[in-house]
Design a protein around this motif. Structure first.
Motif, PDB file in Angstrom:
ATOM      1  N   ILE A   1       3.013  -1.843  -0.831  1.00 21.33           N
ATOM      2  CA  ILE A   1       1.942  -2.361  -0.047  1.00 21.33           C
ATOM      3  C   ILE A   1       0.420  -1.840  -0.120  1.00 21.33           C
ATOM      4  O   ILE A   1       0.682  -0.562  -0.357  1.00 21.33           O
ATOM      5  N   TYR A   2      -0.423  -2.498  -0.600  1.00 20.87           N
ATOM      6  CA  TYR A   2      -1.463  -1.831  -1.383  1.00 20.87           C
ATOM      7  C   TYR A   2      -2.543  -2.597  -0.417  1.00 20.87           C
ATOM      8  O   TYR A   2      -2.980  -3.925  -0.426  1.00 20.87           O
ATOM      9  N   GLY A   3      -3.558  -1.826   0.051  1.00 21.10           N
ATOM     10  CA  GLY A   3      -5.052  -2.364   0.605  1.00 21.10           C
ATOM     11  C   GLY A   3      -5.014  -3.673   1.435  1.00 21.10           C
ATOM     12  O   GLY A   3      -5.743  -4.322   1.447  1.00 21.10           O
ATOM     13  N   SER A   4      -4.040  -3.504   2.361  1.00 26.21           N
ATOM     14  CA  SER A   4      -4.050  -4.681   3.283  1.00 26.21           C
ATOM     15  C   SER A   4      -4.114  -4.412   4.799  1.00 26.21           C
ATOM     16  O   SER A   4      -4.257  -3.289   4.992  1.00 26.21           O
ATOM     17  N   GLU A   5      -3.910  -5.413   5.658  1.00 28.83           N
ATOM     18  CA  GLU A   5      -4.339  -4.993   6.900  1.00 28.83           C
ATOM     19  C   GLU A   5      -3.332  -5.965   7.779  1.00 28.83           C
ATOM     20  O   GLU A   5      -3.288  -7.094   7.600  1.00 28.83           O
TER      21      GLU A   5
ATOM     22  N   VAL B   1       8.086  -5.727   8.083  1.00 31.99           N
ATOM     23  CA  VAL B   1       8.070  -6.018   6.718  1.00 31.99           C
ATOM     24  C   VAL B   1       9.426  -5.284   6.293  1.00 31.99           C
ATOM     25  O   VAL B   1       9.713  -4.075   6.593  1.00 31.99           O
ATOM     26  N   GLY B   2      10.305  -6.316   5.605  1.00 33.73           N
ATOM     27  CA  GLY B   2      11.679  -6.109   5.053  1.00 33.73           C
ATOM     28  C   GLY B   2      11.392  -5.224   3.848  1.00 33.73           C
ATOM     29  O   GLY B   2      10.557  -5.185   3.240  1.00 33.73           O
ATOM     30  N   PRO B   3      12.798  -4.921   3.376  1.00 33.33           N
ATOM     31  CA  PRO B   3      12.951  -4.134   2.182  1.00 33.33           C
ATOM     32  C   PRO B   3      12.693  -4.971   1.168  1.00 33.33           C
ATOM     33  O   PRO B   3      12.661  -6.340   1.064  1.00 33.33           O
ATOM     34  N   PHE B   4      12.080  -4.344  -0.075  1.00 30.85           N
ATOM     35  CA  PHE B   4      12.013  -4.898  -1.349  1.00 30.85           C
ATOM     36  C   PHE B   4      10.720  -5.944  -1.426  1.00 30.85           C
ATOM     37  O   PHE B   4      10.649  -7.054  -1.940  1.00 30.85           O
ATOM     38  N   VAL B   5       9.938  -5.785  -0.391  1.00 34.41           N
ATOM     39  CA  VAL B   5       8.467  -6.603  -0.367  1.00 34.41           C
ATOM     40  C   VAL B   5       7.605  -6.105  -0.953  1.00 34.41           C
ATOM     41  O   VAL B   5       7.314  -4.796  -0.988  1.00 34.41           O
ATOM     42  N   GLU B   6       6.782  -6.640  -1.703  1.00 29.91           N
ATOM     43  CA  GLU B   6       5.257  -6.323  -2.295  1.00 29.91           C
ATOM     44  C   GLU B   6       4.391  -7.171  -1.726  1.00 29.91           C
ATOM     45  O   GLU B   6       4.421  -8.394  -1.823  1.00 29.91           O
ATOM     46  N   ILE B   7       3.406  -6.434  -1.116  1.00 32.21           N
ATOM     47  CA  ILE B   7       2.267  -6.990  -0.781  1.00 32.21           C
ATOM     48  C   ILE B   7       0.938  -6.492  -1.397  1.00 32.21           C
ATOM     49  O   ILE B   7       0.722  -5.344  -1.293  1.00 32.21           O
ATOM     50  N   GLN B   8       0.094  -7.410  -2.201  1.00 29.85           N
ATOM     51  CA  GLN B   8      -0.937  -6.862  -2.972  1.00 29.85           C
ATOM     52  C   GLN B   8      -2.270  -6.598  -2.121  1.00 29.85           C
ATOM     53  O   GLN B   8      -2.132  -6.896  -0.908  1.00 29.85           O
ATOM     54  N   SER B   9      -3.495  -6.359  -2.730  1.00 29.37           N
ATOM     55  CA  SER B   9      -4.479  -5.863  -1.995  1.00 29.37           C
ATOM     56  C   SER B   9      -5.317  -7.002  -1.138  1.00 29.37           C
ATOM     57  O   SER B   9      -5.071  -8.297  -1.673  1.00 29.37           O
ATOM     58  N   ASN B  10      -6.031  -6.586  -0.017  1.00 35.12           N
ATOM     59  CA  ASN B  10      -6.897  -7.536   0.558  1.00 35.12           C
ATOM     60  C   ASN B  10      -6.090  -8.768   1.028  1.00 35.12           C
ATOM     61  O   ASN B  10      -6.544  -9.879   1.027  1.00 35.12           O
ATOM     62  N   VAL B  11      -4.860  -8.556   1.690  1.00 33.95           N
ATOM     63  CA  VAL B  11      -4.135  -9.319   2.399  1.00 33.95           C
ATOM     64  C   VAL B  11      -3.999  -9.152   3.857  1.00 33.95           C
ATOM     65  O   VAL B  11      -4.064  -7.851   4.118  1.00 33.95           O
ATOM     66  N   LYS B  12      -4.468 -10.263   4.884  1.00 33.90           N
ATOM     67  CA  LYS B  12      -4.540  -9.978   6.106  1.00 33.90           C
ATOM     68  C   LYS B  12      -3.282 -10.570   7.031  1.00 33.90           C
ATOM     69  O   LYS B  12      -3.202 -11.908   6.647  1.00 33.90           O
ATOM     70  N   VAL B  13      -2.487  -9.860   7.679  1.00 33.84           N
ATOM     71  CA  VAL B  13      -1.434 -10.508   8.250  1.00 33.84           C
ATOM     72  C   VAL B  13      -1.587 -10.115   9.929  1.00 33.84           C
ATOM     73  O   VAL B  13      -1.861  -9.016  10.394  1.00 33.84           O
ATOM     74  N   GLY B  14      -1.573 -11.326  10.568  1.00 29.66           N
ATOM     75  CA  GLY B  14      -1.694 -11.359  12.145  1.00 29.66           C
ATOM     76  C   GLY B  14      -0.568 -10.692  12.849  1.00 29.66           C
ATOM     77  O   GLY B  14       0.353 -10.318  12.119  1.00 29.66           O
ATOM     78  N   SER B  15      -0.864 -10.417  14.201  1.00 33.45           N
ATOM     79  CA  SER B  15       0.325  -9.942  15.093  1.00 33.45           C
ATOM     80  C   SER B  15       1.420 -10.753  15.258  1.00 33.45           C
ATOM     81  O   SER B  15       1.490 -12.049  15.131  1.00 33.45           O
ATOM     82  N   ASP B  16       2.459 -10.084  15.411  1.00 30.58           N
ATOM     83  CA  ASP B  16       3.910 -10.823  15.634  1.00 30.58           C
ATOM     84  C   ASP B  16       4.397 -11.638  14.608  1.00 30.58           C
ATOM     85  O   ASP B  16       5.183 -12.529  14.849  1.00 30.58           O
ATOM     86  N   THR B  17       4.174 -10.988  13.346  1.00 28.26           N
ATOM     87  CA  THR B  17       4.640 -11.883  12.238  1.00 28.26           C
ATOM     88  C   THR B  17       5.609 -10.949  11.587  1.00 28.26           C
ATOM     89  O   THR B  17       5.638  -9.823  11.525  1.00 28.26           O
ATOM     90  N   ARG B  18       6.613 -11.715  11.151  1.00 29.81           N
ATOM     91  CA  ARG B  18       7.739 -11.233  10.183  1.00 29.81           C
ATOM     92  C   ARG B  18       7.743 -11.584   8.894  1.00 29.81           C
ATOM     93  O   ARG B  18       7.817 -12.650   8.405  1.00 29.81           O
ATOM     94  N   ILE B  19       7.844 -10.565   8.027  1.00 31.91           N
ATOM     95  CA  ILE B  19       7.927 -10.756   6.329  1.00 31.91           C
ATOM     96  C   ILE B  19       9.493 -10.261   6.154  1.00 31.91           C
ATOM     97  O   ILE B  19       9.691  -9.136   6.064  1.00 31.91           O
ATOM     98  N   GLN B  20      10.108 -11.361   5.685  1.00 30.92           N
ATOM     99  CA  GLN B  20      11.618 -10.685   5.213  1.00 30.92           C
ATOM    100  C   GLN B  20      11.754 -10.415   3.906  1.00 30.92           C
ATOM    101  O   GLN B  20      10.674 -10.210   3.061  1.00 30.92           O
ATOM    102  N   SER B  21      12.731  -9.749   3.565  1.00 36.45           N
ATOM    103  CA  SER B  21      13.240  -9.012   2.161  1.00 36.45           C
ATOM    104  C   SER B  21      12.803  -9.816   1.122  1.00 36.45           C
ATOM    105  O   SER B  21      12.916 -11.147   0.945  1.00 36.45           O
ATOM    106  N   HIS B  22      12.487  -9.089   0.160  1.00 34.76           N
ATOM    107  CA  HIS B  22      12.320  -9.656  -1.160  1.00 34.76           C
ATOM    108  C   HIS B  22      11.016 -10.722  -1.445  1.00 34.76           C
ATOM    109  O   HIS B  22      10.988 -11.486  -2.494  1.00 34.76           O
TER     110      HIS B  22
END
Length: 206
Positions: A20-24, A31-52
């Motif tokens: 996870i890089y440079g995100s908010e 955030v589950g395993p084997f996830v990649e999130i690149q820079s300047n990503v914004k994720v709101g509250s109560d959100t779930r990002i599953q594996s891979h």
């Protein structure tokens, strides 16, 4: 790896390994395993990002969203609140998705697609956006994403041709091929998709 410039709210949880890089992130994000999130990503509250899952730079994801396993979200995608993105679904670049949308598993959403609020997209739907195919002809390609208006529903296995507009609260039956614009509040089916009947008043959102 979580970069030092990552910002996150209360109760942020993740399972290694992640990149996870440079995100908010807002509060109560998972955030589950084997996830990649690149820079300047914004994720709101109560959100779930599953594996891979792979999320490219300059993406915005709203509150109370669910991004399922092995999804790919490309650059400059904006997803508003209360949305679900299915497993193995690909959202290409420059896509806008409204509130309260559901996109089921194994769907391909092409670049430049507009999806308004309260839209349902079934599994295995294919969007197209390039007509003609420039690299096969002596003609430059033209990218024309589809426009899905408020409250429309797309059944499983549907193909949507470049630049098609699907009207408010219309329904496309499973397996249909949408080759021309579809007016609001009708049901279409077949290849090419043709009107069967109007949507009943009791089924309308408005």
């Amino acid at each position: 790896v979580i970069a030092k410039d990552v910002k996150y709210g209360e109760n942020f949880k993740y399972i290694d390994p992640v990149n996870i890089y440079g995100s908010e992130f807002g509060d109560n994000v998972f955030v589950g395993p084997f996830v990649e999130i690149q820079s300047n990503v914004k994720v709101g509250s109560d959100t779930r990002i599953q594996s891979h899952t792979f999320i490219c730079s300059d993406v915005e994801i709203g509150n109370n969203c669910w991004i399922n396993h092995n999804a790919i979200i490309r650059e400059n995608v904006k997803i508003l609140n209360d949305c679900t993105i299915g497993s193995n679904t690909i959202c290409e670049n420059n896509i806008s998705i409204g509130n309260n949308c559901v996109i089921h598993n194994n769907t391909m959403v092409c670049a430049e697609t507009l999806i308004e609020s309260c839209v349902f997209i079934g599994p295995g739907v294919s969007f197209t956006n390039n007509s003609p195919i420039g690299h096969l002809r002596d003609e430059s390609s033209r990218i024309r994403g589809a426009k899905l208006r408020f409250g429309c529903a797309v059944g499983g296995g549907v193909t949507i041709c470049p630049g098609i507009e699907i009207g408010e609260e219309s329904i496309i039956a499973a397996g249909a091929v949408a080759t021309t614009d579809i007016p609001s509040q009708i049901i279409v089916a077949g290849n090419p998709a043709k009107k069967i009947r109007d949507v009943g008043k009791q089924s309308l959102i408005k």
